[in-house]
Design a protein around this motif. Structure first.
Motif, PDB file in Angstrom:
ATOM      1  N   GLY A  59      40.229  45.681  32.155  1.00 27.26           N
ATOM      2  CA  GLY A  59      38.945  45.107  32.588  1.00 27.26           C
ATOM      3  C   GLY A  59      37.828  45.334  31.588  1.00 27.26           C
ATOM      4  N   ALA A  61      35.505  47.514  28.486  1.00 26.45           N
ATOM      5  CA  ALA A  61      34.892  48.832  28.311  1.00 26.45           C
ATOM      6  C   ALA A  61      34.570  49.423  29.678  1.00 26.45           C
ATOM      7  N   ILE A  63      32.203  50.405  32.046  1.00 25.43           N
ATOM      8  CA  ILE A  63      30.760  50.133  32.138  1.00 25.43           C
ATOM      9  C   ILE A  63      29.998  51.386  32.587  1.00 25.43           C
ATOM     10  N   GLY A 100      36.207  44.113  26.283  1.00 25.84           N
ATOM     11  CA  GLY A 100      36.934  44.925  25.310  1.00 25.84           C
ATOM     12  C   GLY A 100      38.445  44.813  25.488  1.00 25.84           C
ATOM     13  N   ARG A 266      29.085  45.704  44.103  1.00 24.46           N
ATOM     14  CA  ARG A 266      30.297  46.344  44.619  1.00 24.46           C
ATOM     15  C   ARG A 266      29.930  47.478  45.584  1.00 24.46           C
ATOM     16  N   ARG A 270      30.630  49.344  50.337  1.00 23.22           N
ATOM     17  CA  ARG A 270      30.839  50.671  50.943  1.00 23.22           C
ATOM     18  C   ARG A 270      29.717  50.926  51.947  1.00 23.22           C
TER      19      ARG A 270
HETATM   20  C1  LIG Z   1      31.009  52.403  24.213  1.00 27.27           C
HETATM   21  C2  LIG Z   1      30.666  51.081  23.576  1.00 27.27           C
HETATM   22  C3  LIG Z   1      31.826  50.386  22.955  1.00 27.27           C
HETATM   23  C4  LIG Z   1      31.535  48.952  22.929  1.00 27.27           C
HETATM   24  C5  LIG Z   1      32.632  48.173  22.321  1.00 27.27           C
HETATM   25  C6  LIG Z   1      33.401  47.373  23.290  1.00 27.27           C
HETATM   26  C7  LIG Z   1      32.553  46.643  24.184  1.00 27.27           C
HETATM   27  C8  LIG Z   1      33.100  46.020  25.180  1.00 27.27           C
HETATM   28  C9  LIG Z   1      32.223  45.402  26.188  1.00 27.27           C
HETATM   29  C10 LIG Z   1      32.915  45.289  27.503  1.00 27.27           C
HETATM   30  O1  LIG Z   1      34.093  45.300  27.627  1.00 27.27           O
HETATM   31  S1  LIG Z   1      31.860  45.173  28.781  1.00 27.27           S
HETATM   32  C11 LIG Z   1      32.951  45.058  30.160  1.00 27.27           C
HETATM   33  C12 LIG Z   1      33.480  43.701  30.257  1.00 27.27           C
HETATM   34  N1  LIG Z   1      34.271  43.607  31.441  1.00 27.27           N
HETATM   35  C13 LIG Z   1      33.819  43.103  32.566  1.00 27.27           C
HETATM   36  O2  LIG Z   1      32.695  42.695  32.682  1.00 27.27           O
HETATM   37  C14 LIG Z   1      34.813  43.057  33.683  1.00 27.27           C
HETATM   38  C15 LIG Z   1      34.203  43.587  34.930  1.00 27.27           C
HETATM   39  N2  LIG Z   1      35.175  43.644  35.994  1.00 27.27           N
HETATM   40  C16 LIG Z   1      35.558  42.554  36.677  1.00 27.27           C
HETATM   41  O3  LIG Z   1      35.223  41.435  36.409  1.00 27.27           O
HETATM   42  C17 LIG Z   1      36.456  42.812  37.844  1.00 27.27           C
HETATM   43  O4  LIG Z   1      36.289  44.125  38.224  1.00 27.27           O
HETATM   44  C18 LIG Z   1      37.964  42.548  37.575  1.00 27.27           C
HETATM   45  C19 LIG Z   1      38.461  43.305  36.359  1.00 27.27           C
HETATM   46  C20 LIG Z   1      38.198  41.039  37.382  1.00 27.27           C
HETATM   47  C21 LIG Z   1      38.761  43.016  38.817  1.00 27.27           C
HETATM   48  O5  LIG Z   1      38.213  42.394  39.963  1.00 27.27           O
HETATM   49  P1  LIG Z   1      38.561  42.915  41.443  1.00 27.27           P
HETATM   50  O6  LIG Z   1      37.866  42.005  42.386  1.00 27.27           O
HETATM   51  O7  LIG Z   1      40.011  43.097  41.553  1.00 27.27           O
HETATM   52  O8  LIG Z   1      37.948  44.364  41.551  1.00 27.27           O
HETATM   53  P2  LIG Z   1      36.417  44.844  41.593  1.00 27.27           P
HETATM   54  O9  LIG Z   1      36.043  45.104  43.001  1.00 27.27           O
HETATM   55  O10 LIG Z   1      35.543  43.938  40.817  1.00 27.27           O
HETATM   56  O11 LIG Z   1      36.511  46.203  40.781  1.00 27.27           O
HETATM   57  C22 LIG Z   1      37.283  47.287  41.275  1.00 27.27           C
HETATM   58  C23 LIG Z   1      36.592  48.570  40.878  1.00 27.27           C
HETATM   59  O12 LIG Z   1      36.625  48.689  39.460  1.00 27.27           O
HETATM   60  C24 LIG Z   1      35.316  48.882  38.951  1.00 27.27           C
HETATM   61  N3  LIG Z   1      35.257  48.219  37.638  1.00 27.27           N
HETATM   62  C25 LIG Z   1      35.626  46.976  37.347  1.00 27.27           C
HETATM   63  N4  LIG Z   1      35.474  46.724  36.056  1.00 27.27           N
HETATM   64  C26 LIG Z   1      35.007  47.848  35.501  1.00 27.27           C
HETATM   65  C27 LIG Z   1      34.658  48.229  34.171  1.00 27.27           C
HETATM   66  N5  LIG Z   1      34.785  47.380  33.137  1.00 27.27           N
HETATM   67  N6  LIG Z   1      34.190  49.458  33.980  1.00 27.27           N
HETATM   68  C28 LIG Z   1      34.086  50.340  35.001  1.00 27.27           C
HETATM   69  N7  LIG Z   1      34.400  50.037  36.286  1.00 27.27           N
HETATM   70  C29 LIG Z   1      34.865  48.816  36.517  1.00 27.27           C
HETATM   71  C30 LIG Z   1      34.414  48.215  39.973  1.00 27.27           C
HETATM   72  O13 LIG Z   1      33.113  48.726  39.891  1.00 27.27           O
HETATM   73  C31 LIG Z   1      35.108  48.575  41.259  1.00 27.27           C
HETATM   74  O14 LIG Z   1      34.754  49.927  41.513  1.00 27.27           O
HETATM   75  P3  LIG Z   1      34.513  50.429  43.000  1.00 27.27           P
HETATM   76  O15 LIG Z   1      34.122  51.857  42.817  1.00 27.27           O
HETATM   77  O16 LIG Z   1      35.829  50.238  43.710  1.00 27.27           O
HETATM   78  O17 LIG Z   1      33.442  49.571  43.545  1.00 27.27           O
END
Ligand SMILES: CCCCCC/C=C/CC(=O)SCCNC(=O)CCNC(=O)[C@H](O)C(C)(C)COP(=O)(O)OP(=O)(O)OC[C@H]1O[C@@H](n2cnc3c(N)ncnc32)[C@H](O)[C@@H]1OP(=O)(O)O
Length: 701
Positions: A59, A61, A63, A100, A266, A270
């Motif tokens: 999914g 980095a 966040i 990422g 999200r 809860r």
């Molecule tokens: C340190 C700097 C280095 C920088 C270099 C690299 C930079 C990269 C930039 C990025 O990658 S930014 C992140 C881009 N990714 C996203 O935006 C994806 C976000 N997530 C989603 O779209 C969805 O979660 C999913 C992956 C499609 C899954 O969807 P689903 O409906 O199955 O689940 P959710 O209810 O959305 O999520 C479940 C749970 O997971 C947590 N979460 C999701 N993605 C992330 C994440 N990228 N980082 C941390 N946590 C994440 C979400 O908050 C839920 O948590 P909860 O506690 O259960 O509510």
């Protein structure tokens, strides 16, 4: 965390392990780096597959690490190391490869995707850009126009689209990891030079300059600049540009707000109530058949939303003409939605009836009849007699007392509000309004049903206007007062639109119809015609502006009547009307600047938000922010009203409210409420600590 194993004799398998979405946390980055070193150093290993555990590649980095001090190895050199490897590395993409995660896959030499996977670079939705080489590799792989589109919109694509674009090499219906392992065996020893995306030239595209100029006008400038670097600079210099641009975005207010809002959406799932019901201890009941009573605009939208979520729907309308029209309209809406999605409309799971009796077997009923307490009271009594004793009875009222409706039924614990926002089939927000007697199962069931319909459901206690409309009332009132004092609808709207609202308050009122609020004010005993002198501007002991009522008395109902706060043909009526109104009431017009418009409209709304938190109508600031961004057009890049207050500083919000309250002592809600004062007195803690300061009774009625 990343697990390293050897499979099929010579394939090194690296599995990302960080539930729920295998985000690239410091530990995961460390784990991948170590596993890659092991695989490349292992003499027995000829090729490598990278996958994610539990059917989800990655999914992106983590966040949650943003805004904190960076720990662990950086992603970019690790992706370089993978790309530079002399053994083929294959990404096995299942579930999602986002941000990422996709950038990691782009560093691999081959990408195999499961047919149900989705891929994308959604960084822009978090106020960022893909800074692990995404802006440099994707244009080289699929060309500038397609890459610009993906990077600047953040849209996800399906595996089939990814194959067509050239992002992945193969799509499979089978286990993608097994297929990738077989594939890795088949490419062992093959030359890798032209598989390293960073070494490719961007495919030529005609008139790139005008493409970039056009994109600049429409979208995030930093993303466009980074992709432009891919098209015009060597890879290494493009990477420097990407890094520099990301650095400017990383700490920006917009990025912080968007990331906050990602988690806020999200967090509202809860839910908890002051009575002790909670999301993790309440079991939703399955809902297979839902009935919708009343097929006006809202009822039709709700019918479509339920049908699209796969439920059997019984649509009831007692007026024959309305029923015929609704049937046609719903079919049209479903057809248009199918065309938009590129699918064929599902064969009808909707049955229509002009008899309430048709709802008798439904698991859940949503009434969407005329907003009138007497009409709804009668209907709830009838539903209670007709429906199954365990059926949930829900009202789509936008402001009426849910407890009172519950009291009309035999099973008040099964009565709730499900407040949809127009158009109900499209708007993401649902307020689930629990009454004093609503059972935890009822709340859990409605919250779950909202999710099934693709909505963000927010649990809200019963009070007049619930959360959203209760705050809206204060915002509208200030806008009216500003007109009384000399502002113009255009001036107020301009300030709000420059702040980021898609529509200012007056344009929005014209669109939704001024008569709606007028009816509510009449029902509350506020709107009365014929009052003159000072009493016209005071109602129920407080300052009141009858301007909205007067417009309705002049048959100006907004866009539907061709005239409202705006003329939809040139006509100076409104400005003359305001001048005469001010003269009649002895109000001296003054120049009102944008700052005052914003502070009065927004801070009073925020103050009501704090009051709602204090009254425990909602459980936390994220609930209010989700409601306002998803239901009321609050700009997402400002995180929501409560997050905005946190960014502005609670002390400043309280001071400015106090200042306006002194100038307008007849407007009591300009006075900072108790919770806001307490938070300021305790040193203005950050937003995630506000919940601790909240206490008190949950119902205002
Ligand atoms: C340190 C700097 C280095 C920088 C270099 C690299 C930079 C990269 C930039 C990025 O990658 S930014 C992140 C881009 N990714 C996203 O935006 C994806 C976000 N997530 C989603 O779209 C969805 O979660 C999913 C992956 C499609 C899954 O969807 P689903 O409906 O199955 O689940 P959710 O209810 O959305 O999520 C479940 C749970 O997971 C947590 N979460 C999701 N993605 C992330 C994440 N990228 N980082 C941390 N946590 C994440 C979400 O908050 C839920 O948590 P909860 O506690 O259960 O509510």
């Amino acid at each position: 965390m990343a697990q390293y194993t050897r499979v099929s004799g010579s394939v090194g398998l690296i599995t990302l392990q960080n539930p729920p979405v295998n985000a690239l946390s410091a530990a995961v980055r460390l784990g991948i780096g170590e596993a890659v070193q092991r695989a490349l150093g292992d003499q027995e290993v000829q090729s490598v597959v990278i996958c994610g555990q539990n059917g989800l590649f990655c999914g992106g980095a983590d966040i949650r690490e943003f805004g904190k001090e960076m720990t662990g190895p950086p992603l970019v050199p690790m992706i370089h190391a993978i790309e530079a490897a002399t053994k083929p590395v294959v990404a096995a993409i299942e579930g999602s490869a986002l941000g990422g995660g996709l950038e990691l896959a782009l560093g691999c030499h081959y990408r195999i995707s499961h047919c149900k996977a989705r891929l994308g670079l959604p960084e822009v939705t978090l106020g960022l850009l893909p800074a692990a080489g995404g802006t440099q590799r994707l244009p080289r792989l699929i060309g500038v126009p397609a890459a610009l589109n993906l990077i600047t919109t953040g849209h996800h694509v399906t595996a089939a689209e990814a194959l067509q674009l050239g992002i992945v090499d193969q799509v499979t219906e089978h286990n993608a990891v097994d297929v990738a392992v077989k594939f890795a065996l088949s490419v062992t020893g093959k030359p890798l030079h032209d598989r390293r995306v960073s070494s490719l030239e961007c495919p030529a595209a005609p008139d790139l300059d005008s493409l970039f100029e056009e994109a600049m006008l429409k979208v995030r400038v930093a993303c466009v600049q980074a992709v432009r670097a891919a098209a015009t600079l060597p890879y290494a210099r493009g990477m420097e540009r990407e890094k520099a641009l990301m650095a400017t975005l990383f700490g920006s207010g917009q990025a912080r707000a968007l990331q906050y809002f990602f988690f806020a959406q999200r967090a509202v799932g809860r839910w908890s109530t002051p009575g002790g019901a909670r999301w993790d201890t309440s079991q939703p009941r399955p809902v297979r058949t839902a009935a919708v009573i009343g097929l006006g605009t809202m009822g039709r939208g709700i019918t479509v939303a339920l049908a699209q979520a796969g439920l059997s729907v019984v649509a009831v309308e007692t007026q024959a003409k309305q029923l015929t029209e609704a049937r046609k309209a719903v079919a049209g809406m479903l057809k248009r939605a199918a065309v938009r999605r590129g699918t064929t409309p599902e064969p009808g799971s909707i049955t229509y009836s002009d008899q309430l009796q048709a709802a008798a077997r439904a698991d859940l009923v949503i009434e969407a009849v005329f907003e009138d307490m007497e009409v709804k009271e009668t209907l709830f009594r009838q539903l209670s007699a007709v429906c199954r004793p365990d059926a949930l009875l829900c009202t789509n009222t936008s402001s009426l007392d849910v407890d009172h409706l519950a009291s009309q039924t035999r099973h008040p614990h099964l009565v709730l509000g499900m407040h949809f926002f127009a158009p109900a089939q499209a708007m993401k927000l649902l307020e689930v309004v629990y009454g004093a007697r609503s059972s935890p199962t009822a709340v859990a069931t409605a919250m779950q049903l909202g999710k099934t319909m693709g909505k963000v459901s927010v649990a809200v206690g019963n009070c007049r206007g619930f959360a959203g409309n209760r705050m809206l009332k204060r915002y509208l009132e200030q806008a009216f007062f500003l007109l009384e004092e000399g502002a113009t609808p255009e001036g107020v709207d301009r300030a709000l639109e420059e702040f980021g609202f898609a529509m200012g308050v007056f344009r929005m009122s014209d669109l939704s119809g001024l008569d709606v609020g007028w009816r509510v004010r009449k029902a509350e005993g506020l709107a009365q015609s014929g009052l003159t002198g000072p009493s016209a501007r005071v109602r129920q002991g407080r300052r009141y502006s009858p301007l909205g009522d007067l417009l309705c008395e002049h048959q100006r109902f907004g866009q539907k009547s061709g005239r409202g706060w705006y003329q939809y043909e040139p006509d100076p009526w409104l400005h003359r009307f305001l001048e005469e109104y001010r003269a009649r009431h002895g109000l001296l017009p003054r120049r009102i600047d944008q700052q005052e418009v914003l502070e009065r409209c927004l801070f009073v709304l925020i103050n009501e938000g704090f009051q709602i938190l204090e009254d425990r109508i909602v459980a936390g600031p994220e609930d209010i922010d989700a409601i306002y961004v998803l239901g009321y057009g609050w700009p997402r890049h400002r995180g929501g009203p409560m997050f905005y207050a946190h960014m502005v500083g609670l002390e400043r919000v309280a001071q400015r409210l106090e200042h306006y309250h002194q100038a307008h002592p007849e407007v009591p809600y300009l006075q900072p409420c108790g919770l806001l004062r307490r938070l300021v007195a305790s040193g203005s803690p950050p937003i995630h600590r506000w919940r601790r300061a909240i206490a008190g009774p949950h119902s205002q009625l």
